[in-house]
Design a protein around this motif. Structure first.
Motif, mmCIF file in Angstrom:
data_model
loop_
_atom_site.group_PDB
_atom_site.id
_atom_site.type_symbol
_atom_site.label_atom_id
_atom_site.label_comp_id
_atom_site.label_asym_id
_atom_site.label_seq_id
_atom_site.Cartn_x
_atom_site.Cartn_y
_atom_site.Cartn_z
ATOM 1 N N ASP A 105 0.832 -1.206 0.000
ATOM 2 C CA ASP A 105 0.000 0.000 0.000
ATOM 3 C C ASP A 105 0.868 1.258 0.000
ATOM 4 N N ALA A 106 1.925 1.254 0.810
ATOM 5 C CA ALA A 106 2.834 2.412 0.875
ATOM 6 C C ALA A 106 3.539 2.615 -0.455
ATOM 7 N N LEU A 107 3.984 1.539 -1.086
ATOM 8 C CA LEU A 107 4.644 1.646 -2.393
ATOM 9 C C LEU A 107 3.690 2.199 -3.439
ATOM 10 N N CYS A 108 2.465 1.681 -3.468
ATOM 11 C CA CYS A 108 1.480 2.126 -4.468
ATOM 12 C C CYS A 108 1.137 3.603 -4.319
ATOM 13 N N ARG A 109 1.165 4.102 -3.102
ATOM 14 C CA ARG A 109 0.828 5.507 -2.875
ATOM 15 C C ARG A 109 1.993 6.455 -3.137
ATOM 16 N N ARG A 110 3.232 5.950 -3.025
ATOM 17 C CA ARG A 110 4.359 6.895 -3.009
ATOM 18 C C ARG A 110 5.492 6.617 -3.978
ATOM 19 N N VAL A 111 5.436 5.545 -4.778
ATOM 20 C CA VAL A 111 6.590 5.211 -5.624
ATOM 21 C C VAL A 111 6.176 5.055 -7.084
ATOM 22 N N SER A 112 6.983 5.644 -7.957
ATOM 23 C CA SER A 112 6.891 5.435 -9.404
ATOM 24 C C SER A 112 8.247 4.934 -9.883
ATOM 25 N N LEU A 113 8.231 4.142 -10.938
ATOM 26 C CA LEU A 113 9.461 3.586 -11.505
ATOM 27 C C LEU A 113 9.738 4.209 -12.866
ATOM 28 N N LEU A 114 11.009 4.327 -13.205
ATOM 29 C CA LEU A 114 11.395 4.782 -14.533
ATOM 30 C C LEU A 114 12.240 3.719 -15.216
ATOM 31 N N HIS A 115 11.822 3.312 -16.413
ATOM 32 C CA HIS A 115 12.681 2.501 -17.270
ATOM 33 C C HIS A 115 13.752 3.424 -17.825
ATOM 34 N N CYS A 116 14.989 2.970 -17.851
ATOM 35 C CA CYS A 116 16.084 3.839 -18.286
ATOM 36 C C CYS A 116 17.147 3.013 -19.008
ATOM 37 N N THR A 117 17.561 3.479 -20.176
ATOM 38 C CA THR A 117 18.708 2.909 -20.879
ATOM 39 C C THR A 117 19.874 3.861 -20.640
ATOM 40 N N THR A 118 20.872 3.383 -19.936
ATOM 41 C CA THR A 118 21.940 4.271 -19.478
ATOM 42 C C THR A 118 23.041 4.392 -20.525
ATOM 43 N N GLU A 119 22.737 5.139 -21.574
ATOM 44 C CA GLU A 119 23.708 5.538 -22.588
ATOM 45 C C GLU A 119 23.400 6.977 -22.958
ATOM 46 N N TYR A 120 24.419 7.750 -23.275
ATOM 47 C CA TYR A 120 24.226 9.173 -23.586
ATOM 48 C C TYR A 120 24.927 9.501 -24.901
ATOM 49 N N PRO A 121 24.237 9.577 -26.034
ATOM 50 C CA PRO A 121 22.815 9.265 -26.200
ATOM 51 C C PRO A 121 22.586 7.765 -26.344
ATOM 52 N N SER A 122 21.327 7.337 -26.142
ATOM 53 C CA SER A 122 20.943 5.933 -26.308
ATOM 54 C C SER A 122 20.558 5.686 -27.754
ATOM 55 N N ASP A 123 20.949 4.519 -28.273
ATOM 56 C CA ASP A 123 20.502 4.124 -29.607
ATOM 57 C C ASP A 123 19.044 3.673 -29.528
ATOM 58 N N PHE A 124 18.285 3.970 -30.564
ATOM 59 C CA PHE A 124 16.864 3.610 -30.573
ATOM 60 C C PHE A 124 16.653 2.118 -30.350
ATOM 61 N N GLU A 125 17.495 1.298 -30.975
ATOM 62 C CA GLU A 125 17.283 -0.155 -30.879
ATOM 63 C C GLU A 125 17.591 -0.706 -29.484
ATOM 64 N N ASP A 126 18.193 0.106 -28.610
ATOM 65 C CA ASP A 126 18.511 -0.349 -27.257
ATOM 66 C C ASP A 126 17.453 0.037 -26.218
ATOM 67 N N VAL A 127 16.448 0.800 -26.616
ATOM 68 C CA VAL A 127 15.500 1.350 -25.639
ATOM 69 C C VAL A 127 14.538 0.297 -25.097
ATOM 70 N N ASN A 128 13.907 -0.489 -25.964
ATOM 71 C CA ASN A 128 13.000 -1.568 -25.556
ATOM 72 C C ASN A 128 11.909 -1.090 -24.591
ATOM 73 N N LEU A 129 10.950 -0.357 -25.121
ATOM 74 C CA LEU A 129 9.861 0.185 -24.295
ATOM 75 C C LEU A 129 9.010 -0.898 -23.639
ATOM 76 N N ARG A 130 9.104 -2.131 -24.121
ATOM 77 C CA ARG A 130 8.334 -3.211 -23.500
ATOM 78 C C ARG A 130 8.759 -3.477 -22.060
ATOM 79 N N VAL A 131 9.957 -3.001 -21.694
ATOM 80 C CA VAL A 131 10.394 -3.139 -20.299
ATOM 81 C C VAL A 131 9.410 -2.430 -19.368
ATOM 82 N N MET A 132 8.808 -1.331 -19.830
ATOM 83 C CA MET A 132 7.810 -0.638 -18.997
ATOM 84 C C MET A 132 6.649 -1.573 -18.676
ATOM 85 N N ASP A 133 6.221 -2.342 -19.662
ATOM 86 C CA ASP A 133 5.126 -3.303 -19.442
ATOM 87 C C ASP A 133 5.534 -4.348 -18.409
#
Length: 200
Positions: A105-133
């Motif tokens: 309950d505490a996590l649901c009220r107070r925490v959000s997660l971010l998917h992140c590809t740690t490259e600067y800049p990141s290549d498009f093929e490395d992002v994989n938005l399905r990780v959010m799912d």
């Protein structure tokens, strides 16, 4: 100050602490209501515990992390939200907090997660938005994207895929020194991204 200017513009000021002193400054001196925990701190359990003890909303970035490391971090945070004392050496106590209804309950009220590809800049093929799912299904928390790709296509796609938060770096000059400026948006690009996201 930046905090005052943000307030005048109707923008919520956020910052990421990278040590305990910075965390205390953000929470105690600046009285921020939300703290963003950078990817490099996801295994820094003392920092996560102190951030949770503050009772503030937390945005947890997950670059370079496994799902197991994200879960372990959420266990520490859940423990910190529901217990003000310092834990014993028994690491099982974190997972017990994570699994408890009070911790969830505490996590649901107070925490959000971010998917992140740690490259600067990141290549498009490395992002994989399905990780959010995957993260949303695994943890039942709001999930967003910390994006380091060039341009604005990926954050717009992330919002269409259900991202609750978009983090995008911003600069006044892409030619400045440092790893972030090349992958950052200039003022016109930022306005276009915000408008496009709202349209989506």
């Amino acid at each position: 100050s930046l905090v005052r200017h943000c307030k005048e513009q109707g923008i919520e000021f956020l910052s990421s602490p990278f040590d305990m002193q910075s965390l205390q400054f953000l929470v105690g001196n600046l009285k921020l209501e939300k703290i963003k925990i950078g990817s490099g701190e996801i295994t820094n359990f003392p920092m996560l515990l102190s951030a949770a003890h503050s009772g503030k909303e937390l945005i947890l970035s997950s670059g370079m992390s496994t799902l197991g490391e994200v879960e372990a971090a959420l266990g520490v945070i859940a423990y910190g939200f529901i217990n003000k004392n310092t834990p014993s050496e028994d690491s099982n106590i974190f997972m017990e907090s994570f699994s408890s209804s009070e911790g969830q309950d505490a996590l649901c009220r107070r925490v959000s997660l971010l998917h992140c590809t740690t490259e600067y800049p990141s290549d498009f093929e490395d992002v994989n938005l399905r990780v959010m799912d995957t993260m949303r299904e695994a943890f039942g928390l709001p999930v967003g994207l910390s994006d380091h790709t060039l341009g604005i296509a990926v954050p717009i796609a992330a919002v269409a895929r259900g991202a609750a938060i978009i983090e995008k770096h911003f600069t006044l000059d892409k030619n400045l020194e440092g790893p972030d400026h090349t992958a950052s948006l200039d003022p016109d690009e930022l306005c276009t991204m915000v408008r496009s996201i709202r349209e989506v």
